[in-house]
Design an enzyme around this catalytic site. Structure first.
Site, mmCIF file in Angstrom:
data_model
loop_
_atom_site.group_PDB
_atom_site.id
_atom_site.type_symbol
_atom_site.label_atom_id
_atom_site.label_comp_id
_atom_site.label_asym_id
_atom_site.label_seq_id
_atom_site.Cartn_x
_atom_site.Cartn_y
_atom_site.Cartn_z
ATOM 1 N N GLY A 182 44.228 46.044 -8.646
ATOM 2 C CA GLY A 182 43.692 44.693 -8.792
ATOM 3 C C GLY A 182 44.489 43.612 -8.086
ATOM 4 N N GLY A 235 44.824 43.424 -4.884
ATOM 5 C CA GLY A 235 44.206 43.158 -3.583
ATOM 6 C C GLY A 235 44.673 44.092 -2.475
ATOM 7 C CE LYS A 236 46.235 49.854 -4.456
ATOM 8 N NZ LYS A 236 46.384 49.428 -5.844
ATOM 9 C CB THR A 237 40.702 47.309 -1.463
ATOM 10 O OG1 THR A 237 41.052 48.270 -2.437
ATOM 11 C CG2 THR A 237 39.545 47.811 -0.641
ATOM 12 C CB SER A 238 41.314 42.247 -0.207
ATOM 13 O OG SER A 238 40.563 42.427 -1.362
ATOM 14 C CG ASP A 264 41.435 53.701 -5.390
ATOM 15 O OD1 ASP A 264 41.252 54.454 -6.367
ATOM 16 O OD2 ASP A 264 41.631 52.493 -5.485
ATOM 17 C CB THR A 268 36.284 44.699 -6.192
ATOM 18 O OG1 THR A 268 35.906 44.222 -4.908
ATOM 19 C CG2 THR A 268 36.808 46.093 -6.081
#
Lengths: 583, 124
Positions: A23, A25-28, A50, A503
Site C-alpha cells: 500500500g 505505492g510500490k506498483t505505482s 506480487d 487499487t
C-alpha cells in the site's frame, strides 16, 4: 528536503527491485519508473512478482507471465508472475506424462502432494530467476524492473536460493521436501546466478518505497537491514506521497503536513545513509497510463461530479454492535498491508472488551506493530505469531519427539528435513490453529498479515484439511478443528479493510472472492482513512477526497450496505484515539 | 545380500515431518533405512511424486497399482519379489530381509560417529 525522484536525473542499474510495505505505492512507483525509462527510449521490462498483482489494474489490460507489450508505451513490456498459476503449470507438467500409465487415484495422490506451498514458492522463484538469468532477456532490455510482493514475501523468496542450494548440496538422502520437485538440482546454477545478480551493486538496485509515515518507514528500515544481510547493499529510498502545502491554515492539510514532516525528521537512523528521494502527493488516482506517466512529473486537479449513494455513512460502532449481537468468536481483519487492519483489529478488541467480553488480540503480521497501537489489560490479551519463533518451537517439539525413538546421529537426519520451507508454513499454521482453538473462553481478534501471505495461510489451511483426513500423523486437535471453525459463519467473521482508492478496493474484491472459494464468510467492510469525512479546504486534498466517492459507492454496493467508514486522522491512532474511533 | 526396494506413496519428505503432523512410523522407517544403508545393505526408496517413472517401469508395482489403486502403497520388494503391501516392514522383517540382525540395527542406531553431526556451534 529531498530531491524529486526522477529517473531522468538518476543513473539507474539494469535491475531494479521495488520493495516496501503493502500500500505504499510500490506498483505505482515501479510503473512510473518503467514508463519514464521507456519514454527515454530505453527498452524496459516490468515484472510483477506480487501474488495479488496490481499491475493489471494499473494498465487496464490482462497480462501474462511471458510479457505483454504496452501499446501506449513503446519500448515497455509488462509481465505478471502469478505464483499460483506457475505452480499449476508445473504440477501439470509433472503429472501429464503419467496419465493412462498410472491409475487415477495415484495421480490424485501425486497432485495433492504437489499442491503444497513448496511447489508454489519454487515455481514462482523459478520464473523470477529465469527473468534475471535468461541471456536473451539480458540482451533485449536495458532495464528490468521487479514490482515485488510485500516485504515478508519478498524476503522469503530471496532467502530461498541460498537456503535451498545449501539444502540441495548438503542433502544426502534425496527423498526430501525438495525431492518432489524433480529437475530442481539442474536449476541450481540458474538460482545461484540469480542470487549473485541480486547482490551485485553494479547490476542491481533495491528501491525501498515508503510513505512519509512512521510504520512504513520502520518497515523500510527492516527490509533494508534484512536485505543487506542477504548481501544486497545498493539501496535507494523513495518516499512516496509527500504533501506540498497549497493553502494556509487548513487544519487537515496542516496536520497531514506536520505528521509527515515529523515522520521524516525521525526517519530510522540506518536509513539516513541511504540516498533518499521523494514523490509528491498527487490529487489524482494513480491508475491508467496517463496518470502513471504524470506521477513523477506534475500534479493536476481533476474531479468529476460524483455523488454518494448514501447520505449518512455508517461508523465502526455499528460494526462492533453487530459483532457483539451476533456473538462472533473469531474475528479477522483482512486486507492489503497498510490499509489499517491493525488499527481496526485493536478498535474492535477495545469495543468488545468494553462490553465486558474477554478478548484475545493477535497478529500474524511479520512487521508486528500491534504493541505500538494498543496496551494490554482491561479484558484484552495481546499476542503475536512470529514465524521464526514458531519455527524454532516446532523444530524443538519434533526433535524432542524424535529423540524418544532415535539415536543422535539420526536426529541430525531429521534436522535436515526440518530445514525445509514446508516446515515453516506448518509451524506458523499450528500456532494459528492453537490461538483460534482458544476462542472458546475468549473472543479472538486476528490482525492478519498482508493479502498474499494471508491467502497462502488460508490456502495452507485448506489443503491441510484435505491431507489430514488421510494422514496417520500425530495431529493436534486444534489443527483438526481449525477449518470447520473458520467456515462456520455463526462463529467467524472476516472484516475486509480497504481504502477509498481504486487499487485497494480492487484488491479487496479479489480477496473476497478468494475467501468465498475457501468457504469463508464475509459480511462487513471497513473503509479507512477517508479524506472525504474531513472538512479539508486544501484544493489538492479536496480534489483527492472527491475522487474517493466512486470507491465508497462501490464498497456500499459490494457489501450490501454492511460497511463502516473511518475518517482520515491526523494522529497515529493509538490508545485514547482508538476509543474515539468506536464512539 | 538382498536388495530391498520400497515404493512410497507421495509425501512431502521421507520422514513425514513436512506433513501436517509428526508420523512416528515414517520416522522409524527413515531411520532404519538410513542405518541399513550404512551397514552396506542395498535399500532403495522410490517416492511417487519425485520418481513416478519407477512406478511405471517396475511391472509388478504397476500391476498392483492398476489393480488395487493407491492404497496398496507402500510396496516392499526383495530381490524383485513383492513381499509386503499396504504398510512398511516391521523391525523383524527388516532384519530378516536385510540379513542384519535386529540387535545390530538397534546398536548401529545408538552408535555415535563424530559427535552428533552438527556443524553450527555445539551439539544438537
Amino acid at each position: 528536503m529531498y530531491k524529486l525522484f526522477n529517473p531522468d536525473n538518476i543513473k539507474l542499474t539494469k535491475y531494479l527491485f521495488f520493495t516496501g510495505k503493502g500500500g505504499v505505492g510500490k506498483t505505482s512507483s515501479a510503473c512510473a519508473t518503467a514508463i519514464t525509462l521507456a519514454d527515454q527510449g530505453k527498452k524496459v521490462l516490468l515484472v510483477s512478482t506480487d501474488p495479488a498483482s496490481n499491475l493489471q489494474d494499473v494498465f487496464g489490460i490482462s497480462l501474462t507471465s511471458k510479457g505483454t507489450p504496452i501499446q501506449e508505451v513503446p519500448n515497455l513490456v509488462v509481465a505478471n508472475l502469478n505464483p499460483e498459476e506457475a505452480a499449476k503449470a508445473y504440477k501439470e507438467s509433472v503429472i501429464a506424462p503419467y496419465k493412462g500409465k498410472l491409475p487415477a487415484s495415484v495421480l490424485q495422490n501425486m497432485e495433492e502432494q504437489l499442491s503444497g506451498s513448496c511447489t508454489v514458492e519454487i515455481a514462482a522463484f523459478n520464473e523470477f530467476s529465469n527473468f534475471i538469468t535468461d541471456e536473451k532477456t539480458q540482451i533485449e532490455y536495458d532495464h528490468i524492473l521487479f514490482d515485488t510482493a510485500p516485504t515478508g514475501h519478498t524476503l522469503r523468496m530471496l532467502q530461498l536460493p541460498s537456503a535451498w542450494s545449501n539444502f540441495i548440496s548438503e542433502s544426502t538422502h534425496g527423498a526430501s521436501c525438495l525431492g518432489q520437485l524433480s529437475g530442481l538440482e539442474s536449476k541450481k546454477e540458474v538460482y545461484k546466478n540469480a542470487v549473485s545478480t541480486l547482490a551485485d551493486g553494479k547490476l542491481t538496485t533495491l528501491i525501498l518505497i515508503s510513505r512519509p509515515e512512521y510504520s512504513p518507514l520502520q518497515e523500510a528500515e527492516r527490509a533494508s537491514r534484512e536485505l543487506k544481510e542477504l548481501g544486497v547493499h545498493n539501496q535507494l529510498l523513495v518516499v512516496n506521497g509527500v504533501l506540498e502545502l497549497d493553502i494556509e491554515n487548513d487544519q487537515i492539510a496542516d496536520k497531514l503536513y506536520a505528521k509527515q514532516q515529523e515522520a521524516l525528521r525521525n526517519i530510522p537512523e540506518s536509513l539516513r545513509e541511504t540516498p533518499t528521494y521523494k514523490i509528491p502527493l498527487r490529487a489524482y488516482n494513480i491508475t491508467g497510463i496517463k496518470n502513471i506517466r504524470m506521477l513523477l512529473k506534475e500534479d493536476y486537479l481533476e474531479s468529476q461530479n460524483y455523488k454518494l449513494n448514501k447520505e449518512e455513512l455508517p461508523k465502526v460502532k455499528a460494526l462492533i454492535e453487530d459483532l457483539y449481537a451476533s456473538k462472533k468468536r473469531v474475528i479477522f481483519t483482512m486486507g492489503k498491508g497498510g490499509v489499517g487492519k491493525t488499527t481496526l483489529a485493536a478498535a474492535i478488541a477495545i469495543g468488545l472488551a468494553e462490553k465486558g467480553v474477554k478478548v484475545h488480540l493477535t497478529t500474524t503480521d511479520p512487521a508486528d506493530h500491534l504493541k505500538f497501537v494498543v496496551e494490554e489489560g482491561h479484558g484484552i490479551r495481546l499476542s503475536k505469531i512470529d514465524e521464526k519463533d514458531e519455527l524454532r518451537n516446532y523444530t524443538e517439539t519434533v526433535l524432542a519427539k524424535a529423540r524418544e525413538t532415535m539415536a543422535e546421529e539420526d536426529i541430525a537426519y531429521v534436522e535436515e528435513d526440518l530445514r525445509s520451507p514446508c516446515t515453516q508454513e506448518i509451524a506458523v499454521f499450528r500456532a494459528f490453529a492453537e490461538i483460534v482453538d482458544n476462542a472458546d473462553d475468549e473472543i479472538v481478534v486476528i490482525d492478519t498479515a498482508p493479502t498474499g501471505h494471508t491467502l497462502l495461510l488460508l490456502d495452507a489451511t485448506q489443503s491441510y484439511h484435505k491431507e489430514i483426513q488421510k494422514s496417520q500423523g500425530d495431529i493436534p486437535q486444534a489443527v483438526k478443528n481449525l477449518l470447520p471453525r473458520l467456515r462456520d459463519e455463526k462463529e467467524t467473521e472476516v472484516v475486509i479493510v480497504t481504502l477509498p482508492e481504486a487499487t485497494p478496493v480492487y484488491e479487496a474484491m479479489r480477496l473476497q472472492e478468494d475467501l468465498k472459494r475457501a468457504g469463508i464468510n464475509n459480511k462487513w467492510w471497513v473503509i479507512n482513512s477517508s479524506l472525504l469525512m474531513t472538512n479539508t479546504q486544501s484544493p489538492l486534498l479536496k480534489t483527492k477526497s472527491l475522487n474517493e466517492i466512486p470507491w465508497i459507492n462501490k464498497v456500499d454496493e459490494i457489501s450490501q450496505g454492511n460497511f463502516a467508514i473511518i475518517p482520515w486522522k491526523g494522529e497515529e491512532i493509538k490508545g485514547e484515539k482508538l476509543v474515539d474511533l468506536i464512539r | 545380500m538382498s536388495k530391498i526396494e520400497i515404493f512410497d506413496p507421495a509425501m512431502c519428505c521421507a520422514t513425514g515431518i513436512c506433513g501436517p503432523g509428526i508420523d512416528q512410523e515414517l520416522l522409524r522407517v527413515a531411520t532404519t533405512v538410513n542405518t541399513l544403508t550404512k551397514k552396506g545393505v542395498t535399500i532403495i526408496r522410490y517416492g511417487l511424486s519425485s520418481e513416478p517413472q519407477a512406478f511405471v517401469d517396475n511391472k509388478k508395482v504397476n500391476e498392483y497399482l492398476m489393480k488395487e489403486e493407491v492404497e496398496v502403497l507402500p510396496i516392499t520388494i526383495v530381490d524383485g519379489e513383492v513381499v509386503k503391501t499396504r504398510s512398511y516392514p516391521t523391525a523383524d522383517e527388516f532384519a530378516q530381509w536385510s540379513g542384519v540382525s535386529k540387535d545390530e540395527i538397534a546398536a548401529a542406531a545408538a552408535e555415535k560417529e563424530n559427535g552428533c553431526g552438527c556443524d553450527e556451534g555445539g551439539c544438537c
